[in-house]
Motif scaffolding. Structure first.
Motif, PDB file in Angstrom:
ATOM      1  N   ALA A  95      35.942  42.280  34.725  1.00  0.00           N
ATOM      2  CA  ALA A  95      35.156  43.012  33.731  1.00  0.00           C
ATOM      3  C   ALA A  95      35.217  44.525  33.935  1.00  0.00           C
ATOM      4  O   ALA A  95      34.839  45.278  33.045  1.00  0.00           O
ATOM      5  CB  ALA A  95      33.702  42.545  33.776  1.00  0.00           C
ATOM      6  N   SER A  96      35.686  44.964  35.089  1.00  0.00           N
ATOM      7  CA  SER A  96      35.737  46.397  35.403  1.00  0.00           C
ATOM      8  C   SER A  96      37.169  46.875  35.610  1.00  0.00           C
ATOM      9  O   SER A  96      37.424  47.773  36.413  1.00  0.00           O
ATOM     10  CB  SER A  96      34.903  46.678  36.652  1.00  0.00           C
ATOM     11  OG  SER A  96      33.563  46.319  36.448  1.00  0.00           O
ATOM     12  N   ALA A  97      38.096  46.305  34.861  1.00  0.00           N
ATOM     13  CA  ALA A  97      39.515  46.619  35.040  1.00  0.00           C
ATOM     14  C   ALA A  97      39.855  48.077  34.759  1.00  0.00           C
ATOM     15  O   ALA A  97      40.905  48.554  35.170  1.00  0.00           O
ATOM     16  CB  ALA A  97      40.360  45.706  34.152  1.00  0.00           C
ATOM     17  N   ASP A  98      38.942  48.804  34.113  1.00  0.00           N
ATOM     18  CA  ASP A  98      39.196  50.195  33.761  1.00  0.00           C
ATOM     19  C   ASP A  98      38.811  51.179  34.849  1.00  0.00           C
ATOM     20  O   ASP A  98      38.839  52.387  34.641  1.00  0.00           O
ATOM     21  CB  ASP A  98      38.437  50.533  32.477  1.00  0.00           C
ATOM     22  CG  ASP A  98      36.932  50.334  32.616  1.00  0.00           C
ATOM     23  OD1 ASP A  98      36.498  49.556  33.496  1.00  0.00           O
ATOM     24  OD2 ASP A  98      36.189  50.955  31.840  1.00  0.00           O
ATOM     25  N   ARG A  99      38.448  50.673  36.024  1.00  0.00           N
ATOM     26  CA  ARG A  99      38.037  51.570  37.109  1.00  0.00           C
ATOM     27  C   ARG A  99      38.536  51.049  38.446  1.00  0.00           C
ATOM     28  O   ARG A  99      38.975  49.909  38.558  1.00  0.00           O
ATOM     29  CB  ARG A  99      36.521  51.726  37.116  1.00  0.00           C
ATOM     30  CG  ARG A  99      35.789  50.429  37.439  1.00  0.00           C
ATOM     31  CD  ARG A  99      34.318  50.480  37.169  1.00  0.00           C
ATOM     32  NE  ARG A  99      33.606  51.212  38.190  1.00  0.00           N
ATOM     33  CZ  ARG A  99      32.305  51.101  38.373  1.00  0.00           C
ATOM     34  NH1 ARG A  99      31.574  50.333  37.594  1.00  0.00           N
ATOM     35  NH2 ARG A  99      31.713  51.782  39.329  1.00  0.00           N
ATOM     36  N   LEU A 110      40.360  34.349  47.646  1.00  0.00           N
ATOM     37  CA  LEU A 110      39.656  35.345  46.841  1.00  0.00           C
ATOM     38  C   LEU A 110      40.447  36.656  46.825  1.00  0.00           C
ATOM     39  O   LEU A 110      40.568  37.301  45.775  1.00  0.00           O
ATOM     40  CB  LEU A 110      38.237  35.569  47.367  1.00  0.00           C
ATOM     41  CG  LEU A 110      37.415  36.623  46.634  1.00  0.00           C
ATOM     42  CD1 LEU A 110      37.309  36.312  45.136  1.00  0.00           C
ATOM     43  CD2 LEU A 110      36.029  36.734  47.268  1.00  0.00           C
ATOM     44  N   ARG A 111      40.990  37.048  47.953  1.00  0.00           N
ATOM     45  CA  ARG A 111      41.813  38.258  48.013  1.00  0.00           C
ATOM     46  C   ARG A 111      42.983  38.162  47.028  1.00  0.00           C
ATOM     47  O   ARG A 111      43.283  39.108  46.310  1.00  0.00           O
ATOM     48  CB  ARG A 111      42.360  38.476  49.434  1.00  0.00           C
ATOM     49  CG  ARG A 111      41.346  39.017  50.386  1.00  0.00           C
ATOM     50  CD  ARG A 111      41.915  39.045  51.815  1.00  0.00           C
ATOM     51  NE  ARG A 111      41.060  39.840  52.662  1.00  0.00           N
ATOM     52  CZ  ARG A 111      41.385  41.029  53.160  1.00  0.00           C
ATOM     53  NH1 ARG A 111      42.549  41.560  52.921  1.00  0.00           N
ATOM     54  NH2 ARG A 111      40.533  41.693  53.906  1.00  0.00           N
ATOM     55  N   ARG A 112      43.642  37.006  47.005  1.00  0.00           N
ATOM     56  CA  ARG A 112      44.758  36.810  46.087  1.00  0.00           C
ATOM     57  C   ARG A 112      44.296  36.942  44.638  1.00  0.00           C
ATOM     58  O   ARG A 112      44.927  37.630  43.829  1.00  0.00           O
ATOM     59  CB  ARG A 112      45.393  35.434  46.302  1.00  0.00           C
ATOM     60  CG  ARG A 112      46.616  35.186  45.406  1.00  0.00           C
ATOM     61  CD  ARG A 112      47.022  33.709  45.375  1.00  0.00           C
ATOM     62  NE  ARG A 112      45.999  32.842  44.809  1.00  0.00           N
ATOM     63  CZ  ARG A 112      45.724  32.737  43.493  1.00  0.00           C
ATOM     64  NH1 ARG A 112      46.369  33.457  42.612  1.00  0.00           N
ATOM     65  NH2 ARG A 112      44.788  31.894  43.080  1.00  0.00           N
ATOM     66  N   ARG A 113      43.189  36.304  44.314  1.00  0.00           N
ATOM     67  CA  ARG A 113      42.697  36.314  42.933  1.00  0.00           C
ATOM     68  C   ARG A 113      42.351  37.720  42.447  1.00  0.00           C
ATOM     69  O   ARG A 113      42.670  38.086  41.323  1.00  0.00           O
ATOM     70  CB  ARG A 113      41.475  35.394  42.810  1.00  0.00           C
ATOM     71  CG  ARG A 113      41.815  33.924  42.967  1.00  0.00           C
ATOM     72  CD  ARG A 113      40.584  33.059  43.019  1.00  0.00           C
ATOM     73  NE  ARG A 113      39.897  33.022  41.726  1.00  0.00           N
ATOM     74  CZ  ARG A 113      38.688  32.506  41.554  1.00  0.00           C
ATOM     75  NH1 ARG A 113      38.021  31.984  42.584  1.00  0.00           N
ATOM     76  NH2 ARG A 113      38.133  32.494  40.364  1.00  0.00           N
ATOM     77  N   VAL A 114      41.683  38.515  43.290  1.00  0.00           N
ATOM     78  CA  VAL A 114      41.260  39.846  42.826  1.00  0.00           C
ATOM     79  C   VAL A 114      42.408  40.860  42.864  1.00  0.00           C
ATOM     80  O   VAL A 114      42.444  41.760  42.032  1.00  0.00           O
ATOM     81  CB  VAL A 114      40.015  40.378  43.570  1.00  0.00           C
ATOM     82  CG1 VAL A 114      38.819  39.466  43.306  1.00  0.00           C
ATOM     83  CG2 VAL A 114      40.256  40.577  45.047  1.00  0.00           C
TER      84      VAL A 114
END
Length: 129
Positions: A95-99, A110-114
């Motif tokens: 949801a915060s891909a712009d920052r 989780l590291r892989r996913r983010v």
């Protein structure tokens, strides 16, 4: 005072902390009081921010399970995951891909996913040492 037409500066770094993973990284008896352990982590984050990062940060602590219900405090917003804490962390990162985003966890999956979403990752030591 800025006018509505004045462009805002860049958003502060979003730091999303995997509460269960960070608390669980140290065998200090956290399992006897998961909510209390999450509150201690929240208070540490509120007092210290992100050590070694001089700029502005927005800290979100994601809690799950028995740690749900921990209140937010100035400097740290607490998100109680309705299900998986990892899924909520991925949602926040997406949801915060712009920052700029930094996820604090040692969880490999989780590291892989983010990182697939463009977020940076660091381990629990970043907020505990």
């Amino acid at each position: 005072m800025e006018s509505p037409d004045t462009p805002a500066g860049p958003a502060p770094l979003l730091v999303v902390v995997d509460g269960a993973n960070v608390v669980g990284s140290r065998p200090d008896g956290w399992w006897r009081d998961r909510k209390g352990a999450a509150e201690r982590l929240r208070d540490r984050l509120a007092g210290e921010g992100l050590p070694g990062h001089p700029g502005a940060v927005e800290i979100v602590l994601v809690v799950e399970g028995a740690a749900r219900g921990v209140a937010s405090v100035p400097g740290v917003r607490v998100e109680s995951a309705p299900g998986s804490g990892d899924d909520r962390i991925v949602e926040l990162a997406a949801a915060s891909a712009d920052r700029a985003r930094l996820v604090v966890t040692a969880d490999r999956e989780l590291r892989r996913r983010v990182t697939e979403l463009g977020a940076e990752v660091t381990g629990p030591r970043a907020v505990l040492d």
